[in-house]
Design a protein around this motif. Structure first.
Motif, PDB file in Angstrom:
ATOM      1  N   MET A 160       3.800  25.202 -11.377  1.00 44.08           N
ATOM      2  CA  MET A 160       4.192  26.192 -12.371  1.00 44.08           C
ATOM      3  C   MET A 160       4.535  25.530 -13.700  1.00 44.08           C
ATOM      4  O   MET A 160       4.138  26.006 -14.769  1.00 44.08           O
ATOM      5  CB  MET A 160       5.380  27.006 -11.856  1.00 44.08           C
ATOM      6  CG  MET A 160       5.051  27.906 -10.672  1.00 44.08           C
ATOM      7  SD  MET A 160       6.489  28.824 -10.086  1.00 44.08           S
ATOM      8  CE  MET A 160       6.829  29.866 -11.514  1.00 44.08           C
ATOM      9  N   ALA A 161       5.267  24.418 -13.624  1.00 42.50           N
ATOM     10  CA  ALA A 161       5.649  23.713 -14.850  1.00 42.50           C
ATOM     11  C   ALA A 161       4.430  23.142 -15.557  1.00 42.50           C
ATOM     12  O   ALA A 161       4.312  23.216 -16.788  1.00 42.50           O
ATOM     13  CB  ALA A 161       6.640  22.601 -14.526  1.00 42.50           C
ATOM     14  N   ALA A 166       1.153  22.980 -20.096  1.00 42.73           N
ATOM     15  CA  ALA A 166      -0.198  22.779 -20.625  1.00 42.73           C
ATOM     16  C   ALA A 166      -0.623  23.950 -21.508  1.00 42.73           C
ATOM     17  O   ALA A 166      -1.294  23.767 -22.527  1.00 42.73           O
ATOM     18  CB  ALA A 166      -1.182  22.604 -19.471  1.00 42.73           C
ATOM     19  N   ASP A 167      -0.198  25.160 -21.113  1.00 48.65           N
ATOM     20  CA  ASP A 167      -0.586  26.352 -21.869  1.00 48.65           C
ATOM     21  C   ASP A 167       0.135  26.442 -23.211  1.00 48.65           C
ATOM     22  O   ASP A 167      -0.441  26.873 -24.210  1.00 48.65           O
ATOM     23  CB  ASP A 167      -0.295  27.597 -21.030  1.00 48.65           C
ATOM     24  CG  ASP A 167      -0.916  28.858 -21.619  1.00 48.65           C
ATOM     25  OD1 ASP A 167      -2.094  28.801 -22.023  1.00 48.65           O
ATOM     26  OD2 ASP A 167      -0.221  29.880 -21.703  1.00 48.65           O
ATOM     27  N   HIS A 168       1.412  26.012 -23.250  1.00 47.85           N
ATOM     28  CA  HIS A 168       2.224  26.186 -24.459  1.00 47.85           C
ATOM     29  C   HIS A 168       2.391  24.917 -25.286  1.00 47.85           C
ATOM     30  O   HIS A 168       2.565  24.993 -26.511  1.00 47.85           O
ATOM     31  CB  HIS A 168       3.609  26.726 -24.081  1.00 47.85           C
ATOM     32  CG  HIS A 168       3.588  28.110 -23.515  1.00 47.85           C
ATOM     33  ND1 HIS A 168       3.542  28.356 -22.156  1.00 47.85           N
ATOM     34  CD2 HIS A 168       3.574  29.329 -24.110  1.00 47.85           C
ATOM     35  CE1 HIS A 168       3.521  29.668 -21.944  1.00 47.85           C
ATOM     36  NE2 HIS A 168       3.536  30.278 -23.112  1.00 47.85           N
ATOM     37  N   ALA A 169       2.352  23.730 -24.630  1.00 48.55           N
ATOM     38  CA  ALA A 169       2.601  22.484 -25.365  1.00 48.55           C
ATOM     39  C   ALA A 169       1.433  21.514 -25.329  1.00 48.55           C
ATOM     40  O   ALA A 169       1.443  20.518 -26.054  1.00 48.55           O
ATOM     41  CB  ALA A 169       3.866  21.803 -24.815  1.00 48.55           C
ATOM     42  N   GLY A 170       0.464  21.756 -24.462  1.00 45.77           N
ATOM     43  CA  GLY A 170      -0.690  20.880 -24.369  1.00 45.77           C
ATOM     44  C   GLY A 170      -0.570  19.881 -23.234  1.00 45.77           C
ATOM     45  O   GLY A 170       0.521  19.647 -22.691  1.00 45.77           O
ATOM     46  N   PHE A 176       3.913  13.538 -20.221  1.00 43.40           N
ATOM     47  CA  PHE A 176       5.129  12.839 -20.646  1.00 43.40           C
ATOM     48  C   PHE A 176       6.360  13.410 -19.942  1.00 43.40           C
ATOM     49  O   PHE A 176       7.276  12.676 -19.551  1.00 43.40           O
ATOM     50  CB  PHE A 176       5.306  12.936 -22.165  1.00 43.40           C
ATOM     51  CG  PHE A 176       4.334  12.099 -22.957  1.00 43.40           C
ATOM     52  CD1 PHE A 176       4.004  10.818 -22.541  1.00 43.40           C
ATOM     53  CD2 PHE A 176       3.753  12.597 -24.114  1.00 43.40           C
ATOM     54  CE1 PHE A 176       3.098  10.037 -23.262  1.00 43.40           C
ATOM     55  CE2 PHE A 176       2.855  11.821 -24.848  1.00 43.40           C
ATOM     56  CZ  PHE A 176       2.530  10.539 -24.420  1.00 43.40           C
ATOM     57  N   ALA A 177       6.389  14.725 -19.762  1.00 45.74           N
ATOM     58  CA  ALA A 177       7.518  15.362 -19.083  1.00 45.74           C
ATOM     59  C   ALA A 177       7.609  14.909 -17.628  1.00 45.74           C
ATOM     60  O   ALA A 177       8.707  14.620 -17.119  1.00 45.74           O
ATOM     61  CB  ALA A 177       7.375  16.880 -19.165  1.00 45.74           C
ATOM     62  N   PHE A 178       6.466  14.823 -16.958  1.00 42.87           N
ATOM     63  CA  PHE A 178       6.487  14.382 -15.564  1.00 42.87           C
ATOM     64  C   PHE A 178       6.870  12.905 -15.439  1.00 42.87           C
ATOM     65  O   PHE A 178       7.514  12.505 -14.470  1.00 42.87           O
ATOM     66  CB  PHE A 178       5.132  14.647 -14.906  1.00 42.87           C
ATOM     67  CG  PHE A 178       4.915  16.095 -14.555  1.00 42.87           C
ATOM     68  CD1 PHE A 178       5.788  16.745 -13.718  1.00 42.87           C
ATOM     69  CD2 PHE A 178       3.851  16.808 -15.083  1.00 42.87           C
ATOM     70  CE1 PHE A 178       5.616  18.078 -13.398  1.00 42.87           C
ATOM     71  CE2 PHE A 178       3.658  18.146 -14.771  1.00 42.87           C
ATOM     72  CZ  PHE A 178       4.548  18.791 -13.921  1.00 42.87           C
ATOM     73  N   ALA A 179       6.503  12.088 -16.411  1.00 47.06           N
ATOM     74  CA  ALA A 179       6.920  10.677 -16.402  1.00 47.06           C
ATOM     75  C   ALA A 179       8.438  10.573 -16.487  1.00 47.06           C
ATOM     76  O   ALA A 179       9.062   9.744 -15.812  1.00 47.06           O
ATOM     77  CB  ALA A 179       6.264   9.932 -17.565  1.00 47.06           C
ATOM     78  N   ALA A 180       9.049  11.432 -17.298  1.00 48.64           N
ATOM     79  CA  ALA A 180      10.512  11.438 -17.409  1.00 48.64           C
ATOM     80  C   ALA A 180      11.157  11.827 -16.078  1.00 48.64           C
ATOM     81  O   ALA A 180      12.201  11.274 -15.688  1.00 48.64           O
ATOM     82  CB  ALA A 180      10.939  12.404 -18.513  1.00 48.64           C
TER      83      ALA A 180
END
Length: 418
Positions: A160-161, A166-170, A176-180
């Protein structure tokens, strides 16, 4: 008898809740990268201008790295401290995850996914060994169920994330978010894992003799001795049967949940990218049923618990051929709940079958499990392209029936498990 079992499980649950939350959260942050990219498969296929089968194989290339890594853990696992290995793997995992944001082509994307798989599988195998070495059989079963529940949650929230980001931020921001999140998992292991796990006297004794813990840094290990645990487990028919079940479980799971994305965005269903992410709410039932797999095993025994779980997944397959969205979603929910429960039960069976050299056993199991995922994504993808969705669903059905037949032949592995 059943009331006594229920009261015992309730007592264990109350006593281990903080421990189980930590285990589940670590699982979530370890495996969130594994399936999240499947939710953005159509976007990736469009970005790299490739076919669904090519995109699916690249995304699931991580299972190749996971299989190789699991074999390495099987051979060298006893030489490495469990907790240190887990947090190092999670920290290293963040590197290829971040680099996916700038992958210039599908080949480099697939290579980075393989590197992700190496890190994820090692963290997975060492965590399973750590859980098995830090509790009695009931605590271990509950811990493994919590770990698989975290995996279920990562499937749900990760997909879902990924779809929403991907739809709103690319796509770059998504990776990068998943790496964090991977780095957050490393921090959680460093500061919380050891403190939440009470080592049993049996595990302490085993470590004192060097049978389950890391080998002393200066202790020589002959090459033949290094492979001895692996060869011992390979000669165990029961362990090999459980490994085969694991192979077929992920074969089926990836075969369905990789290519159903293309079915959902195509007519007559024609879902948008944002709506596609919401489809993975079908994993909510699995977050409820998977933690109950230990109770199901205590009531029915391991063999029948596995058969019931796999039967639930098989029952969901015909629904995927419907043109009604609600029926497709119901089928996906049944498949998710059934396969995740079966995975938790198979992992529990493995720990009950191996009293020593658990990293070798879990490494062999995970190698088989992820090899099944790789074969499933490749084979079902080709069948989908050549014969359509019904042929792909039928192939997965044969795999799940095979797993159920193998489950029916499992012998007694623990008291109360017929």
């Amino acid at each position: 008898m059943m009331n006594t079992a229920r009261l015992g499980l309730r007592h264990i649950g109350e006593r281990l809740t903080p421990r189980l939350i930590v285990i589940g959260t670590i699982s979530f942050l370890t495996l969130i990268d594994l399936f999240a990219t499947q939710a953005i498969l159509p976007s990736l296929a469009s970005r790299y201008r490739v076919s669904p089968a090519e995109a699916g194989l690249a995304v699931n290339a991580c299972t190749l790295g996971m299989a190789v890594s699991a074999l390495l853990v099987a051979v060298f696992g006893n030489m490495i401290d469990r907790r240190r290995a887990i947090w190092l793997c999670l920290a290293l995992l963040s590197i290829p995850t971040a680099l996916l944001a700038i992958a210039p082509d599908l080949t480099s994307f697939a290579a980075l996914r393989i590197l992700q798989g190496l890190c994820m599988s090692a963290a997975f195998a060492f965590t399973i060994a750590f859980i098995a070495e830090h509790g009695n059989p009931e605590e271990t079963a509950a811990g493994l169920a919590a770990y698989v529940t975290g995996n279920v949650a990562s499937n749900l929230l990760g997909r879902m994330a990924a779809a929403a980001l991907a739809d709103h931020a690319g796509l770059p921001i998504t990776f990068f978010a998943f790496a964090a999140l991977n780095l957050l998992g490393a921090v959680l292991v460093i500061y919380f894992l050891e403190g939440m796990m009470d080592e049993t006297a049996a595990a302490a004794g085993a470590r004192a003799t060097g049978s389950t813990g890391a080998a002393a840094p200066n202790a020589p290990m002959h090459r033949a001795r290094r492979f001895a645990p692996v060869l011992m487990h390979l000669a165990n028919a029961e362990i090999m049967r459980v490994c085969a079940i694991g192979f077929l479980i992920l074969f089926a799971f990836l075969g369905i949940f990789t290519y159903v994305n293309f079915v959902l965005v195509a007519p007559p269903l024609a879902l948008s990218a944002a709506t596609l992410g919401l489809v993975y709410l079908v994993f909510i039932p699995a977050t409820v049923t998977t933690p109950r797999s230990a109770q199901l095993q205590s009531y029915l025994g391991l063999r029948w618990a596995l058969i019931v779980s796999l039967a639930a997944a098989i029952a969901g397959l015909p629904m995927l051929l419907s043109t009604e969205l609600w029926l497709v979603l119901a089928g996906l929910a049944l498949i998710g709940a059934g396969t995740f429960a079966a995975q938790a039960l198979a992992t529990s069976a493995l720990t009950q079958l191996t009293m020593t050299d658990r990293p070798a056993a879990s490494g062999l199991y995970l190698a088989s499990y992820y090899a099944g995922g790789l074969v499933g994504s490749a084979a079902v993808g080709q069948i989908y392209m050549a014969g359509g969705w019904p042929a792909a669903v039928g192939t997965v059905g044969l795999a799940l029936v095979g797993a159920a037949v193998l489950a029916a032949t499992i012998r007694r592995v623990a008291a109360g498990s017929p």
